[in-house]
Design a protein around this motif. Structure first.
Motif, short mmCIF file in Angstrom:
data_model
loop_
_atom_site.label_atom_id
_atom_site.label_comp_id
_atom_site.label_asym_id
_atom_site.label_seq_id
_atom_site.Cartn_x
_atom_site.Cartn_y
_atom_site.Cartn_z
N PHE B 192 -5.42 -6.77 -1.75
CA PHE B 192 -5.73 -8.05 -2.52
C PHE B 192 -6.77 -8.81 -2.07
O PHE B 192 -7.59 -9.45 -2.65
N THR B 193 -6.92 -8.67 -0.48
CA THR B 193 -7.78 -9.61 -0.03
C THR B 193 -8.77 -9.06 0.64
O THR B 193 -9.78 -9.41 1.28
N LYS B 194 -8.86 -7.43 0.72
CA LYS B 194 -9.78 -6.70 1.51
C LYS B 194 -10.82 -6.60 0.71
O LYS B 194 -10.81 -5.91 -0.39
N ARG B 195 -12.05 -7.05 1.22
CA ARG B 195 -13.12 -6.87 0.19
C ARG B 195 -13.89 -5.67 0.71
O ARG B 195 -14.13 -5.60 2.04
N LEU B 196 -14.57 -5.20 -0.49
CA LEU B 196 -15.22 -3.61 0.00
C LEU B 196 -16.61 -3.77 0.44
O LEU B 196 -17.27 -4.63 -0.27
N ALA B 197 -17.14 -3.00 1.28
CA ALA B 197 -18.31 -3.07 1.65
C ALA B 197 -19.11 -1.76 0.69
O ALA B 197 -18.45 -0.91 0.24
N ASP B 198 -20.45 -1.95 0.64
CA ASP B 198 -21.17 -0.82 0.16
C ASP B 198 -20.89 0.51 0.66
O ASP B 198 -20.90 0.48 1.90
N GLY B 199 -20.74 1.33 -0.04
CA GLY B 199 -20.34 2.93 0.50
C GLY B 199 -19.11 3.05 1.25
O GLY B 199 -18.83 3.99 1.83
N ALA B 200 -18.25 2.15 0.73
CA ALA B 200 -16.88 2.32 1.34
C ALA B 200 -16.09 3.45 0.58
O ALA B 200 -16.27 3.63 -0.47
N ILE B 201 -15.20 4.09 1.36
CA ILE B 201 -14.41 4.98 0.75
C ILE B 201 -12.88 4.71 1.01
O ILE B 201 -12.49 4.43 2.13
N GLU B 202 -12.09 4.38 -0.15
CA GLU B 202 -10.76 3.97 0.05
C GLU B 202 -9.80 5.02 -0.53
O GLU B 202 -10.32 5.75 -1.51
N GLY B 203 -8.68 5.22 0.06
CA GLY B 203 -7.86 6.38 -0.37
C GLY B 203 -6.56 5.81 -0.58
O GLY B 203 -5.86 4.90 0.14
N TRP B 204 -5.89 6.21 -1.89
CA TRP B 204 -4.36 6.06 -1.78
C TRP B 204 -3.78 7.35 -1.78
O TRP B 204 -4.20 8.22 -2.63
N ARG B 205 -2.55 7.69 -1.06
CA ARG B 205 -1.79 8.77 -1.47
C ARG B 205 -0.53 8.36 -1.61
O ARG B 205 0.26 7.56 -0.88
N PHE B 206 0.60 9.08 -2.42
CA PHE B 206 1.75 8.82 -2.61
C PHE B 206 2.26 9.92 -1.49
O PHE B 206 2.05 10.93 -1.31
N VAL B 207 3.21 9.25 -0.60
CA VAL B 207 3.63 9.58 0.61
C VAL B 207 5.30 9.70 0.10
O VAL B 207 5.83 8.85 -0.20
N VAL B 208 5.82 10.90 0.35
CA VAL B 208 7.14 11.33 0.12
C VAL B 208 7.71 11.39 1.44
O VAL B 208 7.28 12.10 2.50
N GLY B 209 8.87 10.62 1.93
CA GLY B 209 9.32 10.66 2.82
C GLY B 209 8.78 10.04 4.08
O GLY B 209 8.68 10.54 5.36
N GLY B 210 7.84 9.18 3.88
CA GLY B 210 7.15 8.74 5.00
C GLY B 210 7.78 7.50 5.96
O GLY B 210 8.61 7.17 5.69
N CYS B 211 6.89 7.32 7.12
CA CYS B 211 7.60 6.13 7.91
C CYS B 211 6.97 4.95 7.85
O CYS B 211 7.69 3.95 8.34
#
Lengths: 374, 341
Positions: B192-211
């Motif tokens: 919510f507060t992280k502002r993106l720079a041009d050319g940024a690559i962001e990723g979201w992965r649903f992790v099962v059983g993660g730490c």
């Protein structure tokens, strides 16, 4: 305990404190299960209604109002902390306060930044929940005498005599103490309102309350509370060990129940082990010492009604929780909280003590002494 | 198109290219761009001469003029942001000033979805969560679901229920990653507060059983710059030319660069970022750019949006009834208290 045929249903008397505590704990458990603001307000209203209807004219019976005030403070503090340090939550930005960018190792902490309606509502719901739990305990404190509660505790817990005494009597003693300090200030012509008066009296109030609780524990100790009588050292050691084991197992089991990720062994089995250990300690202790009670509090129909009313309310919350997510309304996206009918009805059942519990004796009547030493 | 130059104090910006009145003319003490980012597409380079000249021109501009333009830009930015996605430039086409290109990778394979990479054009200063919402609206997969704590619960309606729930094997949650140095880095920041720079690559992965820690698995699509659609096949690479770091800058400021992949900008040490007045040049080049895929979607994206249809009126009636009840109780309690006194 045990039914007493001589007890009238309607004559003024003090209800068994265990019944009030069961009812209040059940209501508090309802509050802990929900963040629905409508239901939380209703819980506070139910507790307040019963308190007003059935409280005795004793110093600690006014503690409900103090707990309500404490609840308001809790809500305000929660909101202020959300605005200043809370996790920034996406949504409709209400206003933005200056943001401090923290270094990478402080990730997860935020200082300032955009304040959204969603985050404020979530904080309000959580503060309201804590305030409702406080109101439930305020209700129990103002409805029954802390001294009678000590008397009604199972014998096993006598082992933890001093700690239990202080834990149960500190809050009511603080209420009594604060009234006395305020009266003393008034008599000396000083103001008893406002922040200055409050800060000036906070320390004496806390000190006085703790002193009273410790003095009570000491006097009870000197009269044999928490003693094992003539039991042998080995029996005493065994029962103390069982009590310790039982309490630890119950604590672990409670945490296990609250944390869905805990291993299955730490949940129901731990609770059962704790209960068995405490029961064993009760049997071991009961064999070695005989204990008499002076005018034991009866447990008859009104006690059953009061405690069952609490359990019905709790049961309705469990059912609603199983049926859907009405107990935890979404704040992101913000939605109008649904009002689950079953829970409302359950809470209304929770107001039955206001009619079915016997009236407390007034000071004029001599039906029962208000303060009974154990 | 809209504006020719902006000085953006990124700290002060809300959505879009709303400019703060930064100490503009005094700050342009670094007329030359930051060191090269080795991975940046070479197509950047041919633009530089025009940037340099424009910047010189900019430096000569009067402060009043700049302030006026900033005001106009701020107004335009506000209008743009209030108009929602009105300025939906194509990811491979020309970008207006104050826009950036970012790629968002979402991997819900463990929930029966797929892994997808979506290139989006968003206003500079867009946050990670705004990017997610934008992706949801562009793909028609609905907006992400958040918990009351602000934790991201579901993307594209997956998972349908629950929020970061803990099981005996660990947490099942959406882990946040960002690209740095061609690898996925576990994101410790608040989207919510992280502002993106041009050319940024962001990723979201649903992790099962993660730490819930940096050891959790990364998205199945790597953070390669090839995820950006080609801008202009005709552009010839030129060596030794500076461009901006891929994400973040040495000053800790997200570098709000302008048009994706085609221009460079400088992150000034004072925390302000200059967006170069390259619009005209950029669009001139990019009108010839052709790229088919828009947005790029690898794998399938769940189209199941969480459909929540509640009868709000009924709820309000229920709330009114309960509060009426509470009012009756409070009134009764007040009467009783008065009577007992």
């Amino acid at each position: 305990m045990g039914a007493d045929a001589q007890v009238s249903m309607t004559a003024p008397r003090l209800l068994h404190p265990g019944a009030w505590w069961l009812w209040a704990v059940a209501l508090a458990a309802c509050a802990l299960r929900t963040t629905n603001p409508v239901l939380l307000c209703l819980i506070v209203a139910v507790a307040g209604w019963v308190v007003v209807s059935r409280r005795a004219d004793v110093p600690w019976s006014r503690s409900f109002a103090s707990f309500l005030r404490l609840g308001m403070i809790v809500i305000i503090v929660r909101l202020v902390f959300q605005i200043l340090f809370g996790v920034r939550v996406p949504g409709t930005t209400l206003f933005t306060i200056p943001e401090v960018t923290l270094p990478g190792w402080a990730a997860g902490v935020s200082l300032g930044g955009p304040v959204t309606v969603e985050s404020l509502m979530a904080a309000l719901y959580q503060g309201l929940r804590l305030a409702a739990v406080l109101a439930c305990f305020g209700a129990a404190t103002s409805l029954c005498s802390p001294y009678r509660m000590l008397r009604a505790l199972p014998t096993v817990l006598y082992e933890a005599g001093v700690a239990v005494t202080i834990a149960f009597t500190f809050a009511p003693q603080a209420i009594v103490s604060s009234r006395q300090v305020r009266e003393a200030r008034r008599l000396r012509g000083r103001s008893d309102r406002g922040v200055r008066a409050w800060t000036a009296s906070a320390l004496p109030v806390l000190e006085g309350a703790l002193d009273r609780a410790v003095a009570l524990a000491a006097s009870m100790d000197s009269r044999g509370y928490g003693r094992r009588g003539s039991s042998s050292a080995s029996v005493r050691r065994r029962s103390i060990g069982l009590v310790l084991l039982g309490l630890v197992a119950i604590a672990v089991g409670s945490y296990g129940l609250l944390d869905p990720g805990a291993p299955a062994l730490f949940r129901i089995p731990a609770l059962a082990l704790g209960a068995v250990a405490l029961l064993g300690a009760l049997v071991a202790g009961g064999k070695s010492s005989t204990r008499t009670r002076y005018r034991p509090d009866p447990w008859v129909a009104p006690e059953w009604i009061v405690s069952l009313a609490g359990f019905v309310a709790f049961g309705s919350f469990v059912i609603v929780g199983r049926l859907g997510d009405a107990l935890s309304p979404s704040t992101n996206p913000l939605e109008v909280p649904a009002v689950p009918f079953v829970a409302v009805v359950g809470l209304l059942v929770g107001t039955l003590p206001a009619w079915f519990a016997p009236h407390p004796p007034t000071l004029a009547s001599t039906a029962a002494p208000l303060v009974v030493a154990a | 198109m809209l504006h020719h130059k902006t000085v953006v104090g990124l700290r002060k910006v809300g959505l879009g290219s709303v400019g703060g009145l930064g100490p503009w003319s005094g700050r342009v003490s670094h007329p030359f761009p930051a060191p090269t980012h080795p991975e940046w597409p070479r197509t950047v380079n041919h633009q530089l001469p025009s940037i340099a000249t424009k910047r010189l021109h900019q430096m000569r501009a009067s402060r009043a003029m700049a302030a006026a333009l900033v005001g106009v830009v701020a107004l335009a930015g506000m209008l743009m942001s209030s108009a929602g996605n009105a300025s939906a430039s194509s990811c491979s086409g020309p970008l207006t000033n104050g826009e950036i290109r970012v790629v968002l990778v979402v991997d819900s394979s463990d929930l029966g979805g797929g892994a997808s990479a979506t290139c989006l054009v968003v206003p500079a200063g867009t946050t990670g969560s705004q990017l997610l919402a934008r992706r949801g609206s562009e793909l028609g997969t609905g907006s992400p679901r958040y918990g009351s704590s602000g934790l991201l619960c579901a993307i594209d309606g997956r998972p349908a229920t629950g929020c970061g729930d803990k099981s005996s094997s660990g947490f099942g949650y959406w882990a946040y990653f960002f690209e740095a140095g061609g690898n996925w880095n576990y994101g410790n920041s608040n989207p919510f507060t992280k502002r993106l720079a041009d050319g940024a690559i962001e990723g979201w992965r649903f992790v099962v059983g993660g730490c819930g820690c940096g050891q959790d698995p990364t998205p199945r699509i790597g953070p390669s710059l090839s995820l950006f659609p080609a801008l202009s096949p005709a552009l010839a690479p030129a060596p030794e030319l500076p461009s901006l770091p891929a994400s973040g800058s040495a000053t800790g400021t997200p570098s709000g660069a302008s048009t994706g992949g085609t221009t460079a900008s400088t992150a000034l040490s004072g925390g302000d970022v200059t967006i170069d007045p390259i619009t005209g040049a950029t669009s001139g080049v990019l009108t010839s750019a052709t790229s088919a895929v828009e947005p790029v979607v690898v794998g399938d994206v769940a189209l199941a949006a969480s459909s929540s249809t509640h009868s709000t009126a009924g709820r309000w009636i229920g709330i009114a009834a309960v509060f009426g009840l509470i009012a009756v109780m409070a009134g009764g309690a007040w009467v009783q208290t008065r009577r007992s006194r």
